[in-house]
Scaffold this motif. Structure first.
Motif, PDB file in Angstrom:
ATOM      1  N   HIS A  13      38.554  -0.450 122.226  1.00 36.09           N
ATOM      2  CA  HIS A  13      37.588  -0.810 121.178  1.00 36.09           C
ATOM      3  C   HIS A  13      36.583   0.333 121.057  1.00 36.09           C
ATOM      4  O   HIS A  13      35.905   0.672 122.023  1.00 36.09           O
ATOM      5  CB  HIS A  13      36.889  -2.121 121.523  1.00 36.09           C
ATOM      6  CG  HIS A  13      35.818  -2.482 120.559  1.00 36.09           C
ATOM      7  ND1 HIS A  13      36.092  -2.837 119.244  1.00 36.09           N
ATOM      8  CD2 HIS A  13      34.472  -2.508 120.685  1.00 36.09           C
ATOM      9  CE1 HIS A  13      34.956  -3.076 118.628  1.00 36.09           C
ATOM     10  NE2 HIS A  13      33.957  -2.889 119.471  1.00 36.09           N
ATOM     11  N   ILE A  14      36.496   0.925 119.874  1.00 37.86           N
ATOM     12  CA  ILE A  14      35.635   2.083 119.641  1.00 37.86           C
ATOM     13  C   ILE A  14      34.494   1.681 118.715  1.00 37.86           C
ATOM     14  O   ILE A  14      34.731   1.037 117.683  1.00 37.86           O
ATOM     15  CB  ILE A  14      36.436   3.243 119.010  1.00 37.86           C
ATOM     16  CG1 ILE A  14      37.556   3.680 119.946  1.00 37.86           C
ATOM     17  CG2 ILE A  14      35.512   4.417 118.669  1.00 37.86           C
ATOM     18  CD1 ILE A  14      38.544   4.652 119.315  1.00 37.86           C
ATOM     19  N   GLU A  15      33.279   2.094 119.072  1.00 40.48           N
ATOM     20  CA  GLU A  15      32.123   1.895 118.209  1.00 40.48           C
ATOM     21  C   GLU A  15      31.418   3.221 117.988  1.00 40.48           C
ATOM     22  O   GLU A  15      31.214   3.983 118.936  1.00 40.48           O
ATOM     23  CB  GLU A  15      31.142   0.885 118.811  1.00 40.48           C
ATOM     24  CG  GLU A  15      31.692  -0.529 118.844  1.00 40.48           C
ATOM     25  CD  GLU A  15      30.679  -1.554 119.320  1.00 40.48           C
ATOM     26  OE1 GLU A  15      29.473  -1.222 119.445  1.00 40.48           O
ATOM     27  OE2 GLU A  15      31.100  -2.701 119.558  1.00 40.48           O
ATOM     28  N   VAL A  16      31.038   3.473 116.744  1.00 42.58           N
ATOM     29  CA  VAL A  16      30.318   4.697 116.376  1.00 42.58           C
ATOM     30  C   VAL A  16      28.827   4.410 116.461  1.00 42.58           C
ATOM     31  O   VAL A  16      28.327   3.514 115.775  1.00 42.58           O
ATOM     32  CB  VAL A  16      30.706   5.149 114.946  1.00 42.58           C
ATOM     33  CG1 VAL A  16      29.938   6.391 114.545  1.00 42.58           C
ATOM     34  CG2 VAL A  16      32.215   5.379 114.853  1.00 42.58           C
TER      35      VAL A  16
ATOM     36  N   GLN B 176      33.470   1.810 109.889  1.00 41.01           N
ATOM     37  CA  GLN B 176      32.221   2.036 110.620  1.00 41.01           C
ATOM     38  C   GLN B 176      31.460   3.225 110.049  1.00 41.01           C
ATOM     39  O   GLN B 176      30.241   3.192 109.924  1.00 41.01           O
ATOM     40  CB  GLN B 176      32.490   2.297 112.104  1.00 41.01           C
ATOM     41  CG  GLN B 176      32.926   1.069 112.863  1.00 41.01           C
ATOM     42  CD  GLN B 176      33.001   1.363 114.345  1.00 41.01           C
ATOM     43  OE1 GLN B 176      31.987   1.684 114.947  1.00 41.01           O
ATOM     44  NE2 GLN B 176      34.183   1.252 114.914  1.00 41.01           N
ATOM     45  N   LEU B 177      32.172   4.284 109.711  1.00 44.32           N
ATOM     46  CA  LEU B 177      31.516   5.479 109.181  1.00 44.32           C
ATOM     47  C   LEU B 177      30.882   5.203 107.823  1.00 44.32           C
ATOM     48  O   LEU B 177      29.789   5.678 107.538  1.00 44.32           O
ATOM     49  CB  LEU B 177      32.505   6.641 109.107  1.00 44.32           C
ATOM     50  CG  LEU B 177      33.004   7.130 110.476  1.00 44.32           C
ATOM     51  CD1 LEU B 177      34.166   8.091 110.307  1.00 44.32           C
ATOM     52  CD2 LEU B 177      31.876   7.756 111.272  1.00 44.32           C
TER      53      LEU B 177
ATOM     54  N   LEU C 219      34.893  -0.605 126.274  1.00 41.58           N
ATOM     55  CA  LEU C 219      34.221  -0.146 125.069  1.00 41.58           C
ATOM     56  C   LEU C 219      34.143   1.374 125.098  1.00 41.58           C
ATOM     57  O   LEU C 219      33.838   1.960 126.142  1.00 41.58           O
ATOM     58  CB  LEU C 219      32.800  -0.722 125.003  1.00 41.58           C
ATOM     59  CG  LEU C 219      31.861  -0.189 123.920  1.00 41.58           C
ATOM     60  CD1 LEU C 219      32.365  -0.557 122.527  1.00 41.58           C
ATOM     61  CD2 LEU C 219      30.440  -0.709 124.134  1.00 41.58           C
ATOM     62  N   VAL C 220      34.400   1.981 123.956  1.00 40.45           N
ATOM     63  CA  VAL C 220      34.208   3.418 123.795  1.00 40.45           C
ATOM     64  C   VAL C 220      33.100   3.599 122.774  1.00 40.45           C
ATOM     65  O   VAL C 220      33.176   3.082 121.659  1.00 40.45           O
ATOM     66  CB  VAL C 220      35.486   4.127 123.305  1.00 40.45           C
ATOM     67  CG1 VAL C 220      35.228   5.613 123.124  1.00 40.45           C
ATOM     68  CG2 VAL C 220      36.636   3.885 124.265  1.00 40.45           C
TER      69      VAL C 220
END
Length: 170
Positions: free
Chosen positions: A38-41, A68-69, A15-16
């Motif tokens: 996998h990127i999460e903001v 996400q943004l 996870l990032v």
């Protein structure tokens, strides 16, 4: 960006987590290009609001993270009680006119909330693309690392033997 991408290409990252501020979004997408992770903001990982550069902007240039943004609240950064949480333009205008800073106690509470959210995750290897003040507070409050200020694009590997991070130090 290329050096970070090469470094992380040889690392397993489950996870990032990235702050929604433009500089970290740019660094994140350079380090983890084209779905490499996998990127999460996470707005909770944003920098301590002390300057106008710590206020969010319309991040329309990040198509990879656009969904996400768009899902973020209109004002996800710290604002004082007299500033609209629904109107980002009002927030920017008030900051230009009056300036305001995120109180240290509020900032520390947010760092602690970040840790609580991280503890609820199942991923074993997490990369955080963040900011100097935020990372310093995280290291000092929750790990036995004091006075460490990371340089731009510096990677610091921290391994937790126990998934439960210690309670924050005051």
């Amino acid at each position: 960006g290329g050096q970070l991408a090469a470094f992380f290409a040889s690392e397993r990252v489950d996870l990032v987590i990235v702050s929604p501020l433009t500089c970290t979004l740019q660094t994140c997408l350079a380090a983890f290009p084209h779905g490499a992770a996998h990127i999460e903001v996470w707005p909770v990982a944003a920098e301590h609001l002390t300057d106008s550069c710590d206020i969010g902007s319309l991040a329309t240039a990040f198509s990879q993270l656009a969904e996400q943004l768009r899902a973020l609240p209109p004002v996800w950064w710290y604002v004082d009680d007299e500033t609209s949480r629904a109107d980002p333009h009002h927030s920017r205008e008030r900051y230009r006119e009056f300036g305001f800073m995120e109180p240290e106690c509020t900032f520390h509470a947010r760092v602690d909330e970040f840790v609580r959210q991280l503890q609820r995750r199942a991923e074993a290897r997490v990369a955080l693309v963040g900011h100097s003040d935020f990372l310093n507070a995280l290291l000092e409050r929750h790990l036995p690392i004091e006075g460490r200020w990371l340089a731009n694009a510096e990677v610091l590997r921290v391994e937790l033997a126990n998934p439960e991070m210690p309670a924050p130090r005051e």
